[in-house]
Design a protein around this motif. Structure first.
Motif, PDB file in Angstrom:
ATOM      1  N   TRP A 161      19.012  41.680 -94.113  1.00  0.00           N
ATOM      2  CA  TRP A 161      17.399  41.648 -93.666  1.00  0.00           C
ATOM      3  C   TRP A 161      17.475  41.522 -92.024  1.00  0.00           C
ATOM      4  N   GLU A 162      16.544  42.279 -91.396  1.00  0.00           N
ATOM      5  CA  GLU A 162      16.385  42.498 -90.062  1.00  0.00           C
ATOM      6  C   GLU A 162      14.913  42.137 -89.935  1.00  0.00           C
TER       7      GLU A 162
ATOM      8  N   GLU B 143      13.252  43.483 -87.077  1.00  0.00           N
ATOM      9  CA  GLU B 143      12.847  44.510 -86.932  1.00  0.00           C
ATOM     10  C   GLU B 143      12.639  45.440 -87.999  1.00  0.00           C
TER      11      GLU B 143
END
Length: 423
Positions: A54-55, A57
Motif C-alpha cells: 500500500w502506498e 501516493e
C-alpha cells in the motif's frame, strides 16, 4: 396445548460443535480448505489474497483493483461475464478489507464446471478496460461525496485517521484520489497480488469429490511468482485526543470514542469481548440502558472491538441531538468508570454470558458461517483451540477479572474523542 402463561424451560448451552475445515494442497501448493456440510447442492468458493504494497501516493490501488476484477477479461466483457454467470443461476462478488481481497463464487454443484472457468479468467486475465474504470471511479467519487455529507461517516473517517494516521488502516480516501487512479498502476498491482503463491481457497457447502478435482484441473497448474513483500502498517497515533469538527447547522452530533487496541491473537481479547458486551456490545448493554432507555438521547449506541491483522481498536459510536452532546459524553465516561470501580453483578454477568454463547451458536447456522469462523482462525494464525478457549473464558470469567481488565485497558482520559456537529 402449549401453555403460553408458563415460561419455557431455560437450558444452558454446554458444548458447541464446529465443522472443521480440512486442508488440501493443489499441485502448485495453493492451500484449499474444505468445509463440507449442508443438504443443498450449493457451494461457495472464495479466492482470497493478502493485500500488499500500500502506498500513500496511490491509496486506492487495493480496493479499485479488486472491484475491477469483474469488469472484463481478454475474452469476456463485463456484460458477458454477468450474463454467463446469471445463465447458470450463480452469483459472484468481490470483497475487500484492509488486510485481504477476495473474489467469491456461489454456484450449484452441477454447474460448477461452467462457472468456475469464468472466475479463473477474472483472476488470471483481467484487463481493466478504460471505459469501465471511468464509470467505476465516477460512481465511487459520487458515493464519497454523498458520504461526506453525513456526520457519522465524517466521524468514522476522522477516528481511524486519529488512531492510525496515513496508513492503510487510517487513511481516509479523498475525492482527489479518484482522479489519480491510472490503469497501468492497477495492472501492476494486479500482477503483484493476484498470484497463486498469495492465494488461499476456501470451499464451503455440499462438497462433492468432483469439486476438488475441478479446482486441481483449473488452478493446480496456475503459474506465477512469489512476491515476499508483506503489508506493513507502522502507524503513529495523533497526539491530540479531542477532534472537534463543527457543523453549525447540524441537528445531531456524531460521536466516536476509542483507542488502538489488542486484536484476536492477544490472550486478553476474549475477556475484553465480554467486558465490551457489558458496556455497549448488545441491546441490553449499559450504554443502551442509560443513554437510550433512561435518557432518551439517541436511537442507538454501541461499542465494539475491531480485530485487524496487524492492529485492533476499541470504539464507542452514537449520534445524539446537539443539545445533549456534552451530557452524552459525561454519561459515557460514567459508564466506563463504573466498570473500573464496581463489580458486575452476578445476574447481569449471567445474562451477558448467555447472550454471548447464544450468539456464537446462532452464528453457526450453515456451512458458510462455519467457513467464516474458520477464516477468523486461519488469517490470525490460530487453530480451533481458540474457540475452546472462547467458550471456557465466557463460562468462567469472574466479575473481578472483568474489573481488572477494565482498569488495565480503559482510561477514559486517554481515549480519542471525535465529535462532528455541535458541542
Amino acid at each position: 396445548m402449549l401453555n403460553r402463561t408458563q415460561e419455557p424451560v431455560f437450558k444452558q448451552i454446554e458444548n458447541i460443535d464446529f465443522i472443521k475445515a480440512e486442508k488440501y494442497l493443489l499441485k502448485n501448493e495453493i492451500p484449499v480448505f474444505i468445509v463440507n456440510a449442508g443438504e443443498q447442492e450449493l457451494v461457495r468458493i472464495e479466492f482470497i489474497f493478502k493485500n500488499k504494497a500500500w502506498e500513500l501516493e496511490k491509496p486506492l490501488m487495493p480496493s479499485i483493483t479488486n472491484a475491477m476484477l469483474t469488469e472484463g477479461t481478454h475474452s469476456l466483457s463485463s456484460a458477458q461475464i454477468a450474463s454467463k454467470i446469471d445463465f447458470y443461476g450463480a452469483f459472484f462478488q468481490t470483497d475487500y478489507n484492509h488486510d485481504r481481497s477476495s473474489l467469491n463464487l456461489f454456484s450449484l454443484n452441477k454447474y460448477l464446471a461452467n462457472t468456475l472457468p469464468i472466475i479463473k479468467e477474472m483472476l488470471t486475465g483481467s484487463i481493466f478496460p478504460e471505459k469501465e474504470l471511468k464509470i467505476l471511479l465516477r460512481n465511487q467519487n459520487q458515493k464519497l461525496k454523498v458520504g461526506l455529507e453525513k456526520n457519522a461517516n465524517i466521524a468514522r473517517r476522522a477516528f481511524t485517521s486519529a488512531l492510525f494516521g496515513d496508513t492503510l488502516y487510517g487513511y481516509a480516501n479523498q475525492l482527489k484520489d479518484y482522479d489519480q487512479v491510472k490503469r497501468e498502476n492497477l495492472l501492476a498491482y494486479y500482477q503483484k497480488v493476484y498470484q497463486p503463491k498469495n492465494c488461499s481457497i476456501i470451499v464451503s457447502g455440499k462438497i462433492e469429490k468432483s469439486v476438488l478435482a475441478l479446482l486441481e484441473d483449473l488452478f493446480g497448474n496456475w503459474e506465477g511468482f512469489a512476491d515476499k513483500e508483506d503489508l506493513k502498517v507502522d502507524f503513529k497515533s495523533s497526539q491530540e485526543k479531542l477532534h472537534y469538527i463543527e457543523k453549525p447547522d447540524a441537528l445531531q452530533s456524531a460521536i466516536r470514542i476509542g483507542i488502538p487496541f489488542v486484536n484476536r491473537k492477544h490472550p486478553d481479547f476474549i475477556g475484553l469481548q465480554v467486558l465490551n458486551t457489558a458496556l455497549g456490545g448488545y441491546f441490553g448493554s449499559r450504554l443502551m440502558n442509560n443513554i437510550r432507555e433512561e435518557k432518551g438521547y439517541t436511537y442507538g449506541i454501541g461499542s465494539g472491538i475491531a480485530s485487524l491483522e496487524k492492529a485492533g481498536y476499541f470504539f464507542i459510536a452514537t449520534e445524539v441531538g446537539v443539545d445533549v452532546t456534552q451530557n452524552t459524553l459525561a454519561e459515557i465516561e460514567k459508564e466506563v468508570n463504573l466498570l473500573k470501580t464496581e463489580l458486575i453483578g452476578d445476574g447481569e454477568l449471567s445474562l451477558i454470558k448467555n447472550y454471548l454463547m447464544g450468539s456464537l451458536l446462532g452464528s453457526l447456522e450453515n456451512a458458510f458461517s462455519h467457513a467464516d469462523k474458520f477464516k477468523n482462525l486461519y488469517f490470525f494464525g490460530l487453530d480451533y483451540g481458540y474457540y475452546e478457549k472462547y467458550i471456557h473464558t465466557i463460562k468462567n470469567i469472574t466479575p473481578q477479572q472483568l474489573k481488572d481488565l477494565a482498569n488495565q485497558y480503559w482510561d477514559y482520559n486517554s481515549f480519542y474523542k471525535i465529535i462532528v456537529g455541535k458541542m
